[in-house]
Design a protein around this motif. Sequence first.
Motif, PDB file in Angstrom:
ATOM      1  N   ALA A 172       0.831  -1.215   0.000  1.00 22.89           N
ATOM      2  CA  ALA A 172       0.000   0.000   0.000  1.00 22.89           C
ATOM      3  C   ALA A 172       0.858   1.254   0.000  1.00 22.89           C
ATOM      4  O   ALA A 172       0.362   2.344  -0.301  1.00 22.89           O
ATOM      5  CB  ALA A 172      -0.941   0.005   1.205  1.00 22.89           C
ATOM      6  N   HIS A 173       2.126   1.116   0.340  1.00 21.12           N
ATOM      7  CA  HIS A 173       3.029   2.273   0.280  1.00 21.12           C
ATOM      8  C   HIS A 173       3.374   2.671  -1.149  1.00 21.12           C
ATOM      9  O   HIS A 173       4.239   3.515  -1.366  1.00 21.12           O
ATOM     10  CB  HIS A 173       4.290   2.028   1.123  1.00 21.12           C
ATOM     11  CG  HIS A 173       4.038   2.232   2.596  1.00 21.12           C
ATOM     12  ND1 HIS A 173       4.981   1.972   3.561  1.00 21.12           N
ATOM     13  CD2 HIS A 173       2.948   2.673   3.262  1.00 21.12           C
ATOM     14  CE1 HIS A 173       4.474   2.240   4.761  1.00 21.12           C
ATOM     15  NE2 HIS A 173       3.234   2.661   4.605  1.00 21.12           N
ATOM     16  N   ALA A 174       2.699   2.093  -2.130  1.00 19.71           N
ATOM     17  CA  ALA A 174       2.702   2.697  -3.465  1.00 19.71           C
ATOM     18  C   ALA A 174       1.876   3.976  -3.443  1.00 19.71           C
ATOM     19  O   ALA A 174       2.036   4.846  -4.297  1.00 19.71           O
ATOM     20  CB  ALA A 174       2.116   1.725  -4.484  1.00 19.71           C
ATOM     21  N   CYS A 178       4.540  10.694   2.842  1.00 20.28           N
ATOM     22  CA  CYS A 178       4.771  11.082   4.226  1.00 20.28           C
ATOM     23  C   CYS A 178       4.739  12.606   4.310  1.00 20.28           C
ATOM     24  O   CYS A 178       5.192  13.306   3.399  1.00 20.28           O
ATOM     25  CB  CYS A 178       6.125  10.569   4.704  1.00 20.28           C
ATOM     26  SG  CYS A 178       6.235   8.769   4.720  1.00 20.28           S
ATOM     27  N   HIS A 179       4.182  13.090   5.418  1.00 23.09           N
ATOM     28  CA  HIS A 179       4.042  14.521   5.645  1.00 23.09           C
ATOM     29  C   HIS A 179       4.813  14.882   6.918  1.00 23.09           C
ATOM     30  O   HIS A 179       4.538  14.298   7.977  1.00 23.09           O
ATOM     31  CB  HIS A 179       2.569  14.884   5.865  1.00 23.09           C
ATOM     32  CG  HIS A 179       1.630  14.385   4.794  1.00 23.09           C
ATOM     33  ND1 HIS A 179       1.247  13.074   4.687  1.00 23.09           N
ATOM     34  CD2 HIS A 179       0.996  15.054   3.791  1.00 23.09           C
ATOM     35  CE1 HIS A 179       0.416  12.940   3.659  1.00 23.09           C
ATOM     36  NE2 HIS A 179       0.253  14.122   3.099  1.00 23.09           N
ATOM     37  N   THR A 180       5.717  15.857   6.827  1.00 17.91           N
ATOM     38  CA  THR A 180       6.517  16.194   8.017  1.00 17.91           C
ATOM     39  C   THR A 180       5.626  16.606   9.188  1.00 17.91           C
ATOM     40  O   THR A 180       5.932  16.299  10.331  1.00 17.91           O
ATOM     41  CB  THR A 180       7.513  17.334   7.717  1.00 17.91           C
ATOM     42  OG1 THR A 180       6.802  18.377   7.062  1.00 17.91           O
ATOM     43  CG2 THR A 180       8.647  16.840   6.828  1.00 17.91           C
ATOM     44  N   ARG A 182       2.798  15.453   9.965  1.00 19.06           N
ATOM     45  CA  ARG A 182       2.023  14.337  10.523  1.00 19.06           C
ATOM     46  C   ARG A 182       2.955  13.340  11.208  1.00 19.06           C
ATOM     47  O   ARG A 182       2.864  13.113  12.410  1.00 19.06           O
ATOM     48  CB  ARG A 182       1.215  13.649   9.426  1.00 19.06           C
ATOM     49  CG  ARG A 182       0.123  14.559   8.868  1.00 19.06           C
ATOM     50  CD  ARG A 182      -0.708  13.863   7.808  1.00 19.06           C
ATOM     51  NE  ARG A 182      -1.685  14.797   7.240  1.00 19.06           N
ATOM     52  CZ  ARG A 182      -2.432  14.525   6.186  1.00 19.06           C
ATOM     53  NH1 ARG A 182      -2.353  13.367   5.584  1.00 19.06           N
ATOM     54  NH2 ARG A 182      -3.287  15.436   5.737  1.00 19.06           N
ATOM     55  N   SER A 183       3.842  12.731  10.421  1.00 19.76           N
ATOM     56  CA  SER A 183       4.708  11.679  10.961  1.00 19.76           C
ATOM     57  C   SER A 183       6.135  12.154  11.207  1.00 19.76           C
ATOM     58  O   SER A 183       6.913  11.462  11.871  1.00 19.76           O
ATOM     59  CB  SER A 183       4.759  10.511   9.982  1.00 19.76           C
ATOM     60  OG  SER A 183       5.286  10.948   8.740  1.00 19.76           O
ATOM     61  N   GLY A 184       6.497  13.289  10.630  1.00 21.61           N
ATOM     62  CA  GLY A 184       7.880  13.742  10.698  1.00 21.61           C
ATOM     63  C   GLY A 184       8.679  13.328   9.479  1.00 21.61           C
ATOM     64  O   GLY A 184       9.700  13.937   9.161  1.00 21.61           O
TER      65      GLY A 184
HETATM   66 ZN1  ZEM Z   1       1.797   3.136   6.174  1.00 24.78          ZN
HETATM   67  N1  ZEM Z   1       2.743   4.847   6.719  1.00 24.78           N
HETATM   68  N2  ZEM Z   1       2.954   2.045   7.447  1.00 24.78           N
HETATM   69  N3  ZEM Z   1       0.769   1.453   5.686  1.00 24.78           N
HETATM   70  N4  ZEM Z   1       0.645   4.221   4.923  1.00 24.78           N
HETATM   71  C1  ZEM Z   1       2.542   6.102   6.198  1.00 24.78           C
HETATM   72  C2  ZEM Z   1       1.691   6.438   5.147  1.00 24.78           C
HETATM   73  C3  ZEM Z   1       0.812   5.538   4.560  1.00 24.78           C
HETATM   74  C4  ZEM Z   1       3.979   2.524   8.231  1.00 24.78           C
HETATM   75  C5  ZEM Z   1       4.229   3.894   8.520  1.00 24.78           C
HETATM   76  O1  ZEM Z   1       4.951   4.199   9.615  1.00 24.78           O
HETATM   77  C6  ZEM Z   1       3.703   4.951   7.711  1.00 24.78           C
HETATM   78  C7  ZEM Z   1       0.986   0.180   6.158  1.00 24.78           C
HETATM   79  C8  ZEM Z   1       2.087  -0.203   6.901  1.00 24.78           C
HETATM   80  C9  ZEM Z   1       2.982   0.677   7.489  1.00 24.78           C
HETATM   81  C10 ZEM Z   1      -0.366   3.717   4.131  1.00 24.78           C
HETATM   82  C11 ZEM Z   1      -0.920   2.432   4.187  1.00 24.78           C
HETATM   83  C12 ZEM Z   1      -0.384   1.399   4.928  1.00 24.78           C
HETATM   84  C13 ZEM Z   1       3.372   7.046   6.868  1.00 24.78           C
HETATM   85  C14 ZEM Z   1       3.382   8.538   6.587  1.00 24.78           C
HETATM   86  C15 ZEM Z   1       4.098   6.346   7.806  1.00 24.78           C
HETATM   87  C16 ZEM Z   1       5.119   6.961   8.739  1.00 24.78           C
HETATM   88  C17 ZEM Z   1       2.235   9.244   7.319  1.00 24.78           C
HETATM   89  C18 ZEM Z   1       2.189  10.718   7.026  1.00 24.78           C
HETATM   90  O2  ZEM Z   1       3.167  11.409   7.340  1.00 24.78           O
HETATM   91  O3  ZEM Z   1       1.173  11.174   6.478  1.00 24.78           O
HETATM   92  C19 ZEM Z   1       4.712   1.395   8.781  1.00 24.78           C
HETATM   93  C20 ZEM Z   1       5.919   1.459   9.691  1.00 24.78           C
HETATM   94  C21 ZEM Z   1       4.098   0.259   8.303  1.00 24.78           C
HETATM   95  C22 ZEM Z   1       4.459  -1.164   8.522  1.00 24.78           C
HETATM   96  C23 ZEM Z   1       5.583  -1.690   8.182  1.00 24.78           C
HETATM   97  C24 ZEM Z   1      -0.076  -0.696   5.731  1.00 24.78           C
HETATM   98  C25 ZEM Z   1      -0.183  -2.167   6.110  1.00 24.78           C
HETATM   99  C26 ZEM Z   1      -0.937   0.068   4.976  1.00 24.78           C
HETATM  100  C27 ZEM Z   1      -2.221  -0.302   4.297  1.00 24.78           C
HETATM  101  C28 ZEM Z   1      -2.557  -1.530   3.962  1.00 24.78           C
HETATM  102  C29 ZEM Z   1      -0.801   4.742   3.201  1.00 24.78           C
HETATM  103  C30 ZEM Z   1      -1.847   4.579   2.105  1.00 24.78           C
HETATM  104  C31 ZEM Z   1      -0.051   5.895   3.477  1.00 24.78           C
HETATM  105  C32 ZEM Z   1      -0.122   7.247   2.779  1.00 24.78           C
HETATM  106  C33 ZEM Z   1      -1.057   8.169   3.523  1.00 24.78           C
HETATM  107  C34 ZEM Z   1      -1.193   9.534   2.905  1.00 24.78           C
HETATM  108  O4  ZEM Z   1      -1.783  10.387   3.569  1.00 24.78           O
HETATM  109  O5  ZEM Z   1      -0.737   9.779   1.785  1.00 24.78           O
END
Ligand code: ZEM
Length: 288
Positions: A172-174, A178-180, A182-184
């Motif tokens: 899902a990380h396609a 990340c937003h500074t 929000r998460s830094g």
């Molecule tokens: Zn994420 N994720 N995630 N993730 N994630 C971020 C953003 C998004 C981890 C994580 O720390 C972070 C899964 C697993 C894991 C999405 C979906 C899924 C961000 C950035 C962080 C830091 C947030 C921000 O700053 O806005 C970690 C450590 C994970 C496990 C290894 C799983 C599982 C997901 C779904 C199935 C999505 C879609 C985003 C983008 C959000 C956005 O606002 O663009």
Amino acid sequence: WYFYSKQQDETPAWKKVNYQNVYKDIADLLEDENYDDGSYGPVFVRLAWHASGTYDKKTHTGGSGGATIRHAPESEHGANAGLDVARRRLEPLKQKYRNISYGDLYTLAGVVAVQELGGPTVQWRPGRSDLQADACTPDGRLPDAAQGADHVRDIFYRMGFDDREIAALVGAHALGRCHTYRSGFDGPWNASPTAFTNFFYTELLNNTWVPKKWDGPKQFVDKQSGAFMMLPADMAFKTDPRFRTYIELYARDQDTFFNDFSAAFAKLLELGVKFPEDAPTYRFKPLD
Ligand code: ZEM
């Protein structure tokens, strides 16, 4: 007359909602050229994931069932920073469809986003019933991006996932960035953050990732352009040999990724939920 009106009153709320109509209305909320990369899809997926990923299989607590993510203190847990944006975007639909539960709305929004951004179809069931703030889960149930493979396994094994499912879910990380504030952390994982693809895997494998030079938390950027990022936890999928097998599989075989993601995401959204026995399973068709 009394008999019939009484019967109607006893229809459970979840049965009074046309979920196909909700699907369409959520889809209409995705696009907004003034928000982020032009779509609320990524943050909807993240909301659905964080609403669900609190599940603990030992104590049977957490999960999307009660939608406790909308209450403090859970809404204020560091990992949930920024998800108020997604909840506020969806709130008019809760007002329109009075009988939908927040748990159903947030999880369905994740399904709609995955599908409408070009991902696989995902099975989904209604029937969650909301809980109050006293059911909030403790902080620390969601993964910490600064950590590695052991931590990632601890967190996802607690929910009941295996290595293959974990590797599929992180695809899902396609989506999104990340937003500074929000998460830094900072930046998108690839060049098409509003399309559901297997690019998380291809980018992870095909680039040289170097530590970003900045004052912020440790993260990686691609050496060539510096435009794309990886979290320390993302890098663990490349370095850990058992995770890496699946990363390589999903990078070369998009169909297998789509199938595995669909199954694992559907499972995630149902963790810990006690559905009514007669709740139907939907597989909505993507809109044109
Ligand atoms: Zn994420 N994720 N995630 N993730 N994630 C971020 C953003 C998004 C981890 C994580 O720390 C972070 C899964 C697993 C894991 C999405 C979906 C899924 C961000 C950035 C962080 C830091 C947030 C921000 O700053 O806005 C970690 C450590 C994970 C496990 C290894 C799983 C599982 C997901 C779904 C199935 C999505 C879609 C985003 C983008 C959000 C956005 O606002 O663009």
